[in-house]
Design an enzyme around this catalytic site. Structure first.
Site, PDB file in Angstrom:
ATOM      1  N   TYR A 249      48.137 -19.882  21.637  1.00 38.33           N
ATOM      2  CA  TYR A 249      48.166 -18.419  21.618  1.00 38.33           C
ATOM      3  C   TYR A 249      47.444 -18.079  23.048  1.00 38.33           C
ATOM      4  O   TYR A 249      46.479 -18.679  23.301  1.00 38.33           O
ATOM      5  CB  TYR A 249      47.400 -17.778  20.425  1.00 38.33           C
ATOM      6  CG  TYR A 249      47.117 -16.273  20.702  1.00 38.33           C
ATOM      7  CD1 TYR A 249      48.161 -15.342  20.111  1.00 38.33           C
ATOM      8  CD2 TYR A 249      46.133 -15.767  21.237  1.00 38.33           C
ATOM      9  CE1 TYR A 249      48.034 -14.062  20.517  1.00 38.33           C
ATOM     10  CE2 TYR A 249      45.903 -14.724  21.651  1.00 38.33           C
ATOM     11  CZ  TYR A 249      46.907 -13.688  20.903  1.00 38.33           C
ATOM     12  OH  TYR A 249      46.483 -12.344  20.987  1.00 38.33           O
TER      13      TYR A 249
ATOM     14  N   GLU B 276      50.492 -10.439  25.961  1.00 37.09           N
ATOM     15  CA  GLU B 276      50.389 -11.417  24.814  1.00 37.09           C
ATOM     16  C   GLU B 276      51.364 -12.498  24.940  1.00 37.09           C
ATOM     17  O   GLU B 276      52.609 -11.957  24.857  1.00 37.09           O
ATOM     18  CB  GLU B 276      50.018 -10.596  23.603  1.00 37.09           C
ATOM     19  CG  GLU B 276      49.929 -11.725  22.263  1.00 37.09           C
ATOM     20  CD  GLU B 276      49.608 -11.030  20.922  1.00 37.09           C
ATOM     21  OE1 GLU B 276      50.721 -10.262  20.830  1.00 37.09           O
ATOM     22  OE2 GLU B 276      48.812 -11.052  20.318  1.00 37.09           O
TER      23      GLU B 276
END
Length: 238
Positions: A116, A204
């Site tokens: 991530y 993101e």
């Protein structure tokens, strides 16, 4: 403003962010030609809609899945013919679904692991913050609740900007080694430059995939962002 995956890929590539080669197609014939131009038997065809969960979605015509692997241009054409002009229903679209007007035909990658990565504005300081975790592919909120120690944070000075030692440090913390560290640091830097250039409040990528063989990080899945100006927003690389 929402943009599709293929549009996001073009934006990210301008800032040196590694993404698998691919091309948008609006007809089955264009999908076949795009697959031929890629010159590989490792292909993936992805429905382009502004919604998550495409891989597990269902089309109104009964065709299952908005993301399909294939091995030939002819197969890419066949898959595209079942997606284009059809309504795809996912857990995010609601029962009405969304019509697929384009597909992305891209080189598929072998995934070794998923991480991530995000850049956001720290509310407390008003400065950018790098946030990362080895636990990619799942909701970061779930990781924060169950394993908060697995979330890495690296503040960025508003005036000095991101520094090479910071991207290298983060790469090592995420388990990259040797030549991987340089590649990962370059990718993080490219995402940061995207964040600045598009005046984003957040970028993101989840998951950011590490391909194998070679262990090279690349944006081959989901990326999203929000900003003051039109920018990366919504599920654009999944």
């Amino acid at each position: 403003m929402n943009i599709h995956e293929y549009q996001a890929k073009e934006l990210l590539q301008k800032f040196g962010v590694a993404t698998p080669a691919g091309k948008a197609a609006r007809t089955p014939e264009e999908a076949e030609q795009a697959a031929r131009e890629l010159g590989t038997t490792d292909l993936v065809v992805k429905a382009q809609v502004h919604a998550g969960g495409r891989g597990k979605g269902t089309f109104a015509n009964g065709f299952k899945g908005g993301v399909h692997l294939c091995k030939s241009p002819e197969e890419a054409r066949e898959i595209a013919s079942k997606m284009l002009g059809q309504t795809l229903v996912t857990h995010q679209t609601g029962a009405a679904g969304r019509v697929v007007n384009a597909v992305l035909v891209a080189r598929s990658v072998e995934i070794e692991r998923e991480i991530y990565f995000a850049i956001l504005l720290d509310r407390a300081t008003g400065a950018p913050m790098l946030v990362a975790s080895t636990e990619g592919g799942v909701e970061i909120e779930a990781v924060a609740e169950k394993s908060p120690e697995k979330i890495l944070r690296e503040p960025v000075d508003r005036l000095a900007g991101i520094q090479p030692y910071q991207t290298r440090k983060l790469a090592r913390q995420l388990g990259f080694e040797s030549a991987q560290i340089k590649a990962a640091a370059q990718l993080f830097d490219g995402l940061y430059r995207t964040f600045l250039a598009l005046d984003c409040s957040m970028v993101e990528v989840n998951p950011l995939v590490v391909t194998s063989p070679g262990g090279t990080p690349a944006v081959a899945s989901e990326a999203s962002g929000t900003g003051q100006r039109p920018s990366l927003h919504g599920e654009v690389l999944a």
